[in-house]
Design a protein around this motif. Sequence first.
Motif, PDB file in Angstrom:
ATOM      1  N   TYR A 107       1.215  -5.425  11.219  1.00  0.00           N
ATOM      2  CA  TYR A 107       0.890  -6.552  10.339  1.00  0.00           C
ATOM      3  C   TYR A 107       1.049  -6.171   8.869  1.00  0.00           C
ATOM      4  O   TYR A 107       1.703  -6.880   8.099  1.00  0.00           O
ATOM      5  N   ARG A 108       0.461  -5.042   8.475  1.00  0.00           N
ATOM      6  CA  ARG A 108       0.386  -4.709   7.052  1.00  0.00           C
ATOM      7  C   ARG A 108       1.722  -4.200   6.516  1.00  0.00           C
ATOM      8  O   ARG A 108       2.186  -4.641   5.460  1.00  0.00           O
ATOM      9  N   PHE A 109       2.359  -3.269   7.229  1.00  0.00           N
ATOM     10  CA  PHE A 109       3.666  -2.791   6.792  1.00  0.00           C
ATOM     11  C   PHE A 109       4.709  -3.887   6.938  1.00  0.00           C
ATOM     12  O   PHE A 109       5.575  -4.052   6.089  1.00  0.00           O
ATOM     13  N   GLY A 110       4.618  -4.630   8.054  1.00  0.00           N
ATOM     14  CA  GLY A 110       5.585  -5.697   8.287  1.00  0.00           C
ATOM     15  C   GLY A 110       5.569  -6.720   7.173  1.00  0.00           C
ATOM     16  O   GLY A 110       6.624  -7.231   6.759  1.00  0.00           O
ATOM     17  N   ALA A 111       4.377  -7.038   6.656  1.00  0.00           N
ATOM     18  CA  ALA A 111       4.275  -8.008   5.559  1.00  0.00           C
ATOM     19  C   ALA A 111       4.978  -7.490   4.310  1.00  0.00           C
ATOM     20  O   ALA A 111       5.640  -8.248   3.595  1.00  0.00           O
ATOM     21  N   ILE A 112       4.859  -6.200   4.043  1.00  0.00           N
ATOM     22  CA  ILE A 112       5.549  -5.618   2.886  1.00  0.00           C
ATOM     23  C   ILE A 112       7.055  -5.659   3.098  1.00  0.00           C
ATOM     24  O   ILE A 112       7.819  -6.029   2.189  1.00  0.00           O
ATOM     25  N   PHE A 113       7.512  -5.279   4.297  1.00  0.00           N
ATOM     26  CA  PHE A 113       8.947  -5.334   4.600  1.00  0.00           C
ATOM     27  C   PHE A 113       9.495  -6.729   4.350  1.00  0.00           C
ATOM     28  O   PHE A 113      10.547  -6.910   3.733  1.00  0.00           O
ATOM     29  N   TYR A 211       2.194   4.192   3.372  1.00  0.00           N
ATOM     30  CA  TYR A 211       3.249   3.347   2.835  1.00  0.00           C
ATOM     31  C   TYR A 211       2.702   2.404   1.763  1.00  0.00           C
ATOM     32  O   TYR A 211       3.355   2.151   0.745  1.00  0.00           O
ATOM     33  N   ILE A 212       1.494   1.901   1.965  1.00  0.00           N
ATOM     34  CA  ILE A 212       0.893   1.027   0.968  1.00  0.00           C
ATOM     35  C   ILE A 212       0.597   1.819  -0.306  1.00  0.00           C
ATOM     36  O   ILE A 212       0.798   1.326  -1.423  1.00  0.00           O
ATOM     37  N   ARG A 213       0.135   3.053  -0.165  1.00  0.00           N
ATOM     38  CA  ARG A 213      -0.082   3.890  -1.348  1.00  0.00           C
ATOM     39  C   ARG A 213       1.228   4.119  -2.096  1.00  0.00           C
ATOM     40  O   ARG A 213       1.267   4.059  -3.336  1.00  0.00           O
ATOM     41  N   SER A 214       2.308   4.367  -1.346  1.00  0.00           N
ATOM     42  CA  SER A 214       3.611   4.592  -1.978  1.00  0.00           C
ATOM     43  C   SER A 214       4.091   3.337  -2.703  1.00  0.00           C
ATOM     44  O   SER A 214       4.635   3.413  -3.808  1.00  0.00           O
ATOM     45  N   ALA A 215       3.890   2.167  -2.068  1.00  0.00           N
ATOM     46  CA  ALA A 215       4.291   0.904  -2.696  1.00  0.00           C
ATOM     47  C   ALA A 215       3.496   0.671  -3.974  1.00  0.00           C
ATOM     48  O   ALA A 215       4.038   0.175  -4.977  1.00  0.00           O
ATOM     49  N   ALA A 216       2.213   1.026  -3.959  1.00  0.00           N
ATOM     50  CA  ALA A 216       1.385   0.867  -5.154  1.00  0.00           C
ATOM     51  C   ALA A 216       1.864   1.784  -6.275  1.00  0.00           C
ATOM     52  O   ALA A 216       1.920   1.387  -7.445  1.00  0.00           O
ATOM     53  N   GLU A 217       2.231   3.020  -5.940  1.00  0.00           N
ATOM     54  CA  GLU A 217       2.738   3.958  -6.945  1.00  0.00           C
ATOM     55  C   GLU A 217       4.024   3.420  -7.574  1.00  0.00           C
ATOM     56  O   GLU A 217       4.219   3.495  -8.797  1.00  0.00           O
ATOM     57  N   ARG A 218       4.893   2.864  -6.753  1.00  0.00           N
ATOM     58  CA  ARG A 218       6.147   2.309  -7.280  1.00  0.00           C
ATOM     59  C   ARG A 218       5.870   1.125  -8.203  1.00  0.00           C
ATOM     60  O   ARG A 218       6.486   0.993  -9.262  1.00  0.00           O
ATOM     61  N   SER A 219       4.938   0.279  -7.820  1.00  0.00           N
ATOM     62  CA  SER A 219       4.614  -0.883  -8.638  1.00  0.00           C
ATOM     63  C   SER A 219       3.989  -0.466  -9.968  1.00  0.00           C
ATOM     64  O   SER A 219       4.270  -1.072 -11.011  1.00  0.00           O
ATOM     65  N   LEU A 220       3.160   0.570  -9.954  1.00  0.00           N
ATOM     66  CA  LEU A 220       2.598   1.070 -11.206  1.00  0.00           C
ATOM     67  C   LEU A 220       3.697   1.634 -12.107  1.00  0.00           C
ATOM     68  O   LEU A 220       3.664   1.449 -13.332  1.00  0.00           O
ATOM     69  N   ALA A 221       4.676   2.300 -11.501  1.00  0.00           N
ATOM     70  CA  ALA A 221       5.808   2.808 -12.283  1.00  0.00           C
ATOM     71  C   ALA A 221       6.611   1.653 -12.883  1.00  0.00           C
ATOM     72  O   ALA A 221       7.117   1.747 -14.010  1.00  0.00           O
ATOM     73  N   GLN A 222       6.729   0.542 -12.138  1.00  0.00           N
ATOM     74  CA  GLN A 222       7.421  -0.629 -12.680  1.00  0.00           C
ATOM     75  C   GLN A 222       6.671  -1.190 -13.888  1.00  0.00           C
ATOM     76  O   GLN A 222       7.290  -1.587 -14.883  1.00  0.00           O
ATOM     77  N   LEU A 223       5.345  -1.223 -13.811  1.00  0.00           N
ATOM     78  CA  LEU A 223       4.551  -1.699 -14.941  1.00  0.00           C
ATOM     79  C   LEU A 223       4.711  -0.772 -16.148  1.00  0.00           C
ATOM     80  O   LEU A 223       4.797  -1.236 -17.294  1.00  0.00           O
TER      81      LEU A 223
END
Length: 297
Positions: A107-113, A211-223
């Motif tokens: 559910y959680r990873f699939g939603a991100i995908f 994976y959610i932690r990694s996605a958060a790190e990427r989003s912070l880098a985008q900011l």
Amino acid sequence: MTSRRAAFVRALLALACLGVASGVLYARETRHPLPQSTARLMYLTSGAVADRLYLSFDAIAADLYWIRTIQHYGRDRKSARTTDRFQFLQPLLDLTTRLDPHFNIAYRFGAIFLSMAPPNGPGRPDQAVQLLEKGMAANPQRWQYAHDVGFIHYWYRRDYESAGRWFRKAAALPGAPDWLEPLAALTLAQGGDRAGARRLFHELRTSEERYIRSAAERSLAQLDALDVIDRLQADVDRYTRDAGRPPHEWQDLVRTGRIPGIPLDPTGMPFVYDETTGAVSLSPQSSLSPLPQALAR
């Protein structure tokens, strides 16, 4: 001896026939090869049928479909194809979670995908929300799914009112962390500002899912990249006012002491400066591309 001789003869004949058959097949494949199919098929698409087909082995089947989901996502993400990308992602996730309604990671990873914008995903946050709502129906006490719906609305749909409502709904569920209620209030009050986004992603960095932690790190880098672009754009604009013309390249700003060197994004990729428009932007080759436009100034 007669029976042994007969068995030996039969073995020789069998080997001879096998050799002839192999030769015929080799000749046919060499001279008249079959066309290679480029079609991608998914033979089982109904969750109800899959549920009946696998009987008491649903959990094992769900694991297999989850593995296939990851393979499909990873293959298409790296693929150069321009059509039918991620076409089986939603059906595979639907099958996986039908076979195992408590498959939290799916559910959680699939939603991100599903939510990831092209070329990193299909750009279907609507399907992501549907998947998470399906998870909530099967697991009504899991606050994480309501939180993730809020995240999808916030980051991918830019619907901050809906995001705040879902964060508040998540905060009311058993076991929800204390930071969710303030996050809901901040989202409703300030909408899509970067400070609110940073707070959201700093909280996501504590997730139990890697994976959610990694996605958060990427989003912070985008900011961070958006903040640097704002500062660089201000430097370019001041140079243009002082010199009466826009800079030709980054070195003009370096020589006048406005910046210490060629500016790099958080991944080490140089930012792009367009002399024609005077605009600063992220390199299309950066792994942080595309940036969230709703938070750009």
